[in-house]
Design an enzyme around this catalytic site. Sequence first.
Site: not given
Length: 526
Positions: A61, A111, A174
């Site tokens: 990420d 995200s 995510t």
Amino acid sequence: MIKQGLSLVLASLISSGALAQTVPATQTSNTWFKQGQEKLLEKLQQERAIKAKNVILFVGDGMGVSTLTAARILAGQLNGDMGEEGYLSFEEFPYSALVKTYNVDAQTPDSAGTMTAMMSGLKSDAGVLGVNEEVVRGSCSSTKGNEVVTAVELAEIKGISTGIISTARITHATPAAAYAKSADRNWEDISDMAIAENPERADCEDIASQLINFETNLEKRFLGVDVDGIEVVMGGGRRHFLPKDAAFNSTDAVSAVEGDRTDSRNLVTEWQEKYPQGSYVMDKAGFEAINADSTTQIFGLFNESHMQYEADRENDIAGEPSLAEMTAKAINVLDNNEKGFFLTIESGRIDHAHHAGNASNALTDTIELAKAVKAAVDATNDEETLIIVTADHSHVFTIAGYPKRGNPILGKVVGVGSEEPSLAKDGMPYTTVGYANGLGYRDLGNESNADASYSEAAMAGRMDLSSVDTTVTGFHQESTVPLGSETHAGEDISVHAMGPSAHLIQGTVEQSVIFHLINRALGLVD
């Protein structure tokens, strides 16, 4: 055909030594020259299988290209090398490409939208999970009929085992995009939904509840489908699964009341009732006690909120497994299924360290991700397992100045031929890495928790770093624009792949193509 012919000719020239007749020996004997030859031959000899038994998707990420470069250098320097010449484990994969990350409604993405693209094969808006672009953020009713099917869901339907791992809260954007349908990424538990002020949201289920009810919801959605639920779930975020009552606090709770749920539900207990043969664990000891050969399901919640930064992990009260350890354990459980598995793994705290303006933690967590990838490579057969390593987006993190080769990547710029730091026009030294915006300079010494930077107001502009050790864990780089948190960036990120179908990763692609690669390899949609 022309490209193939040229490749064959070049391979023939290299293998026959014909190049040595036209290129000086001082050139062909050079280490860089020979390494280039070997790398090309290696690529030319790659076999190109399509179908995979297993797929592992790693997502760093916030792991943009500058983060990869800096982490690669830091990893080398920690091993006593100059640093620039090395590779992170996945950078040696044979195939790579650039990935466009924008959301349907955002030039610089978040995200939720980016992971939804990777999980479903279509781009969506920022801030929404598992739904298409028709959904209005915050509108529960707009999700109806606009849900997408994810790779995790398709794998379960096909009888393939599945796993989701994150160092962030497992309900964070995510990991949640793999299993949840939500008009807002922030609806991690029912207390986040403000239902009293927005009664229509009562028709939507919070993200934590969707994880516990994954099997039930999937079978309701597709009549006749019989699945056995996600086999491995590990990460942080216990607070979203527990009632808002101190009586349910875990042994390592840091808040007076750990749980956030205002509906009195204990989702941990609900999971245990659904999967009585499964293992719920919340600390390192419980994790290590899991028998991978006999365990059918794992539910690991190792922290009240996000898991620790890798640099701070040893300070956890109850102890946490590393990302590499979770990866190895998950594979050992999932590979019990002869039909194969699909595992998605997020290194979530790279992103958080960048938001806090702390390069040290961002790079250290990137190095740990590389270790996790190596653990996956070591635990699988590359003839049957496709491994993909990518990011969801980048950050406004830069590598600048003209430091000499081998200069500490977290240090001050020292130019070629010099032993003293270079000075800017204001007469002060400056660091090689920095941020275009964010909280700015902090000198927190050996503080290993990057989030400590939020205790002070943003600081813009230059500081005299002459007597400051910028290589310590708690140093936070200067920023140009003062903000309460450093932001994502909008440039392309990279994807690296090895195993069956990996050769399909080429050029510059939309982020949604990653789903189609997974689908092609596993044959999820016939």
